[in-house]
Design a protein around this motif. Structure first.
Motif, PDB file in Angstrom:
ATOM      1  N   PRO A 295      -5.820   0.941  -2.364  1.00  0.00           N
ATOM      2  CA  PRO A 295      -5.325   1.770  -3.356  1.00  0.00           C
ATOM      3  C   PRO A 295      -5.971   1.184  -4.846  1.00  0.00           C
ATOM      4  O   PRO A 295      -6.201  -0.150  -4.791  1.00  0.00           O
ATOM      5  CB  PRO A 295      -3.975   1.699  -3.550  1.00  0.00           C
ATOM      6  CG  PRO A 295      -3.386   1.324  -2.021  1.00  0.00           C
ATOM      7  CD  PRO A 295      -4.699   0.478  -1.624  1.00  0.00           C
TER       8      PRO A 295
ATOM      9  N   CYS B  54      -0.228  -0.767  -0.683  1.00  0.00           N
ATOM     10  CA  CYS B  54       0.562   0.470  -0.526  1.00  0.00           C
ATOM     11  C   CYS B  54      -0.323   1.061   0.911  1.00  0.00           C
ATOM     12  O   CYS B  54      -1.374   1.188   0.650  1.00  0.00           O
ATOM     13  CB  CYS B  54       0.640   1.441  -1.403  1.00  0.00           C
ATOM     14  SG  CYS B  54       1.528   3.025  -1.038  1.00  0.00           S
ATOM     15  N   PHE B  55       0.635   1.326   1.753  1.00  0.00           N
ATOM     16  CA  PHE B  55       0.058   2.057   2.889  1.00  0.00           C
ATOM     17  C   PHE B  55       0.606   3.181   3.468  1.00  0.00           C
ATOM     18  O   PHE B  55       0.943   3.762   4.628  1.00  0.00           O
ATOM     19  CB  PHE B  55       0.078   0.976   4.158  1.00  0.00           C
ATOM     20  CG  PHE B  55      -0.989  -0.060   4.087  1.00  0.00           C
ATOM     21  CD1 PHE B  55      -0.550  -1.070   3.163  1.00  0.00           C
ATOM     22  CD2 PHE B  55      -2.125  -0.353   4.777  1.00  0.00           C
ATOM     23  CE1 PHE B  55      -1.388  -2.212   2.993  1.00  0.00           C
ATOM     24  CE2 PHE B  55      -2.912  -1.292   4.546  1.00  0.00           C
ATOM     25  CZ  PHE B  55      -2.760  -2.401   3.666  1.00  0.00           C
ATOM     26  N   ALA B  56       1.284   4.009   2.442  1.00  0.00           N
ATOM     27  CA  ALA B  56       2.433   4.936   2.679  1.00  0.00           C
ATOM     28  C   ALA B  56       1.782   6.308   3.188  1.00  0.00           C
ATOM     29  O   ALA B  56       2.575   7.094   3.787  1.00  0.00           O
ATOM     30  CB  ALA B  56       3.202   5.349   1.571  1.00  0.00           C
ATOM     31  N   CYS B  57       0.222   6.571   3.002  1.00  0.00           N
ATOM     32  CA  CYS B  57      -0.244   7.797   3.564  1.00  0.00           C
ATOM     33  C   CYS B  57      -1.029   7.498   4.482  1.00  0.00           C
ATOM     34  O   CYS B  57      -2.383   7.317   4.252  1.00  0.00           O
ATOM     35  CB  CYS B  57      -0.736   8.526   2.187  1.00  0.00           C
ATOM     36  SG  CYS B  57       0.244   8.755   0.849  1.00  0.00           S
TER      37      CYS B  57
ATOM     38  N   VAL C  19       0.839  -1.677  -5.969  1.00  0.00           N
ATOM     39  CA  VAL C  19       0.039  -0.660  -5.779  1.00  0.00           C
ATOM     40  C   VAL C  19      -0.964  -0.861  -4.506  1.00  0.00           C
ATOM     41  O   VAL C  19      -1.322  -0.169  -3.491  1.00  0.00           O
ATOM     42  CB  VAL C  19      -0.604   0.102  -6.740  1.00  0.00           C
ATOM     43  CG1 VAL C  19      -1.750   1.096  -6.651  1.00  0.00           C
ATOM     44  CG2 VAL C  19       0.423   0.607  -7.967  1.00  0.00           C
TER      45      VAL C  19
ATOM     46  N   ALA D 253       3.845  11.523  -2.626  1.00  0.00           N
ATOM     47  CA  ALA D 253       4.131  10.408  -2.309  1.00  0.00           C
ATOM     48  C   ALA D 253       3.705   9.143  -3.055  1.00  0.00           C
ATOM     49  O   ALA D 253       4.637   8.153  -3.687  1.00  0.00           O
ATOM     50  CB  ALA D 253       3.480  10.154  -0.851  1.00  0.00           C
TER      51      ALA D 253
ATOM     52  N   ARG E   3      -3.703   7.256  -6.025  1.00  0.00           N
ATOM     53  CA  ARG E   3      -4.314   5.885  -6.138  1.00  0.00           C
ATOM     54  C   ARG E   3      -5.313   5.570  -4.940  1.00  0.00           C
ATOM     55  O   ARG E   3      -5.859   4.722  -4.991  1.00  0.00           O
ATOM     56  CB  ARG E   3      -3.151   4.897  -5.931  1.00  0.00           C
ATOM     57  CG  ARG E   3      -1.992   5.195  -7.170  1.00  0.00           C
ATOM     58  CD  ARG E   3      -3.053   5.105  -8.461  1.00  0.00           C
ATOM     59  NE  ARG E   3      -2.337   5.611  -9.715  1.00  0.00           N
ATOM     60  CZ  ARG E   3      -1.602   5.068 -10.592  1.00  0.00           C
ATOM     61  NH1 ARG E   3      -1.570   3.613 -10.896  1.00  0.00           N
ATOM     62  NH2 ARG E   3      -0.962   5.353 -11.683  1.00  0.00           N
ATOM     63  N   CYS E   4      -5.329   6.357  -3.836  1.00  0.00           N
ATOM     64  CA  CYS E   4      -6.276   6.108  -2.796  1.00  0.00           C
ATOM     65  C   CYS E   4      -7.284   7.474  -2.846  1.00  0.00           C
ATOM     66  O   CYS E   4      -6.922   8.451  -2.938  1.00  0.00           O
ATOM     67  CB  CYS E   4      -5.658   6.344  -1.462  1.00  0.00           C
ATOM     68  SG  CYS E   4      -4.526   4.969  -1.267  1.00  0.00           S
TER      69      CYS E   4
ATOM     70  N   TRP F 289       4.173   5.766  -8.299  1.00  0.00           N
ATOM     71  CA  TRP F 289       3.395   4.787  -9.062  1.00  0.00           C
ATOM     72  C   TRP F 289       2.997   5.266 -10.295  1.00  0.00           C
ATOM     73  O   TRP F 289       3.132   4.219 -11.115  1.00  0.00           O
ATOM     74  CB  TRP F 289       2.298   4.484  -8.216  1.00  0.00           C
ATOM     75  CG  TRP F 289       2.444   3.987  -7.196  1.00  0.00           C
ATOM     76  CD1 TRP F 289       1.892   4.297  -5.713  1.00  0.00           C
ATOM     77  CD2 TRP F 289       2.996   2.855  -6.227  1.00  0.00           C
ATOM     78  NE1 TRP F 289       2.121   3.674  -4.373  1.00  0.00           N
ATOM     79  CE2 TRP F 289       3.081   2.280  -4.870  1.00  0.00           C
ATOM     80  CE3 TRP F 289       3.782   1.840  -7.181  1.00  0.00           C
ATOM     81  CZ2 TRP F 289       3.436   1.607  -4.476  1.00  0.00           C
ATOM     82  CZ3 TRP F 289       4.442   0.775  -6.344  1.00  0.00           C
ATOM     83  CH2 TRP F 289       4.231   0.519  -5.067  1.00  0.00           C
TER      84      TRP F 289
ATOM     85  N   LEU G 123      -4.658   9.013   4.234  1.00  0.00           N
ATOM     86  CA  LEU G 123      -5.813   8.464   3.218  1.00  0.00           C
ATOM     87  C   LEU G 123      -5.868   6.922   3.447  1.00  0.00           C
ATOM     88  O   LEU G 123      -6.985   6.340   3.099  1.00  0.00           O
ATOM     89  CB  LEU G 123      -4.835   8.296   1.742  1.00  0.00           C
ATOM     90  CG  LEU G 123      -4.605  10.072   1.491  1.00  0.00           C
ATOM     91  CD1 LEU G 123      -3.946   9.735  -0.109  1.00  0.00           C
ATOM     92  CD2 LEU G 123      -5.913  10.713   1.481  1.00  0.00           C
ATOM     93  N   VAL G 124      -4.908   6.254   4.275  1.00  0.00           N
ATOM     94  CA  VAL G 124      -5.361   4.768   4.728  1.00  0.00           C
ATOM     95  C   VAL G 124      -6.289   5.006   5.636  1.00  0.00           C
ATOM     96  O   VAL G 124      -7.431   3.997   5.396  1.00  0.00           O
ATOM     97  CB  VAL G 124      -3.941   4.176   5.304  1.00  0.00           C
ATOM     98  CG1 VAL G 124      -4.380   2.691   5.734  1.00  0.00           C
ATOM     99  CG2 VAL G 124      -2.817   3.992   4.255  1.00  0.00           C
TER     100      VAL G 124
ATOM    101  N   VAL H  38       7.649   3.385  -1.503  1.00  0.00           N
ATOM    102  CA  VAL H  38       6.994   3.760  -2.850  1.00  0.00           C
ATOM    103  C   VAL H  38       7.948   3.847  -3.918  1.00  0.00           C
ATOM    104  O   VAL H  38       7.981   3.165  -4.900  1.00  0.00           O
ATOM    105  CB  VAL H  38       6.023   4.736  -2.644  1.00  0.00           C
ATOM    106  CG1 VAL H  38       5.227   5.231  -4.018  1.00  0.00           C
ATOM    107  CG2 VAL H  38       4.867   4.643  -1.676  1.00  0.00           C
TER     108      VAL H  38
ATOM    109  N   ARG I 224      -9.675   5.646   3.529  1.00  0.00           N
ATOM    110  CA  ARG I 224     -10.348   4.752   2.509  1.00  0.00           C
ATOM    111  C   ARG I 224     -10.827   3.497   3.449  1.00  0.00           C
ATOM    112  O   ARG I 224     -11.638   2.884   2.984  1.00  0.00           O
ATOM    113  CB  ARG I 224      -9.057   4.160   1.684  1.00  0.00           C
ATOM    114  CG  ARG I 224      -8.013   3.058   2.165  1.00  0.00           C
ATOM    115  CD  ARG I 224      -6.736   2.946   1.454  1.00  0.00           C
ATOM    116  NE  ARG I 224      -6.246   2.017   1.904  1.00  0.00           N
ATOM    117  CZ  ARG I 224      -4.644   1.926   1.733  1.00  0.00           C
ATOM    118  NH1 ARG I 224      -4.032   2.320   0.965  1.00  0.00           N
ATOM    119  NH2 ARG I 224      -3.899   0.615   2.415  1.00  0.00           N
TER     120      ARG I 224
HETATM  121  S1  SF4 Z   1      -1.997   7.531  -2.165  1.00  0.00           S
HETATM  122 FE1  SF4 Z   1      -0.686   6.446  -3.299  1.00  0.00          FE
HETATM  123  S2  SF4 Z   1       1.274   6.419  -1.993  1.00  0.00           S
HETATM  124 FE2  SF4 Z   1      -0.563   7.283  -0.734  1.00  0.00          FE
HETATM  125  S3  SF4 Z   1      -1.174   5.164   0.325  1.00  0.00           S
HETATM  126 FE3  SF4 Z   1      -2.187   5.441  -1.427  1.00  0.00          FE
HETATM  127  S4  SF4 Z   1      -1.183   4.345  -3.065  1.00  0.00           S
HETATM  128 FE4  SF4 Z   1       0.123   4.656  -1.371  1.00  0.00          FE
END
Ligand code: SF4
Length: 246
Positions: free
Chosen positions: A60, A30-33, A27, A148, A133-134, A152, A36-37, A10, A40
């Motif tokens: 996101p 993004c699959f960093a979390c 953005v 994290a 963003r998620c 962005w 949350l992935v 990120v 969502r």
């Molecule tokens: S919350 Fe932000 S950093 Fe985490 S997966 Fe969503 S866009 Fe990426």
């Protein structure tokens, strides 16, 4: 697009974003979390009964509004069946109904409703985005997820920095998310102690946008009358005045 898989990526990808279109695309991938992935995508799969025939975005949600915005509206995170469904922030739920109606009354939106990403709505002089963003479960991102996602936000503010004059923080979470932006984007040391969030709270420093506090446009606030349309109108009138928007 190349998927962003962890917080280090990120940081690197956000820093490389050349403009808002590039940032918005990055953005969205993004699959960093992990938590949350999972959330969502689960919401997008199971859906709410009223939207069962719709395809959810389930990704996101980038910011929305022109690159020369003088006002920014900073929220917490997309709603599970709002932005996470439609792909546009604050779009398709009661919070967005209240927000975009107020922006339209203020002359900052071309129409009073925001129901889908292709509904023709355009904003003037204002960009809307969120600290995370998620969509998070219970609208509560963890501190790790907040941190994290911060790069962005920081890059987005950096890209609109030349014109940005006022930031309206919707709620205490967004208010708190501004101080790292101040450090990262403007190179300013945040005030200590931190100014306390409140509706109508105001902070201004040197060479940085003025920060205005506004109660969040959540149903909890608007249904109970804690936040009324008149109160929102006052905040946006003040934001326009401070930003020099006609
Ligand atoms: S919350 Fe932000 S950093 Fe985490 S997966 Fe969503 S866009 Fe990426």
């Amino acid at each position: 697009m190349v998927e962003v898989r962890n917080p280090a990526e990120v940081v690197a990808r956000a820093a490389r974003a050349t403009d808002l279109a590039d940032l918005d695309g990055a953005v969205s991938d993004c699959f960093a979390c992990p938590r949350l992935v999972t959330w969502r995508e689960e919401v997008a799969r199971t859906r709410r009964a009223a939207f069962r025939d719709q395809d959810y975005w389930g990704r996101p949600v980038p910011g929305f509004g022109p690159p020369d915005a003088r006002i920014a509206i900073l929220g917490l995170a997309p709603a599970a069946h709002g932005g996470n469904r439609t792909g546009r922030i604050f779009t398709g739920d009661r919070s967005g109904d209240v927000l975009f109606a107020a922006l339209h009354r203020a002359g900052l939106a071309t129409q009073p409703t925001s129901v889908a990403a292709d509904d023709g709505l355009a904003l003037r002089d204002v960009r809307v985005f969120s600290a995370v963003r998620c969509a998070p479960p219970d609208n509560k991102p963890t501190p790790t997820e907040r941190d994290a996602c911060a790069p962005w936000l920081h890059r987005e503010v950096a890209l609109i920095r030349p014109t940005l004059r006022v930031v309206v923080a919707l709620g205490a979470f967004a208010w708190a998310a501004w101080w790292p932006v101040l450090r990262q984007v403007y190179g300013n040391r945040p005030p200590s102690p931190r100014p306390v969030f409140g509706h109508g709270a105001h902070w201004s420093g040197t060479a940085a946008p003025t920060l205005l506090g506004c109660y969040h446009v959540s149903q909890q606030n608007t249904f109970t009358g804690r936040l009324t349309p008149g109160m929102l109108d006052d905040v946006f009138a003040r934001a326009k005045q401070l930003a020099g928007v006609d």
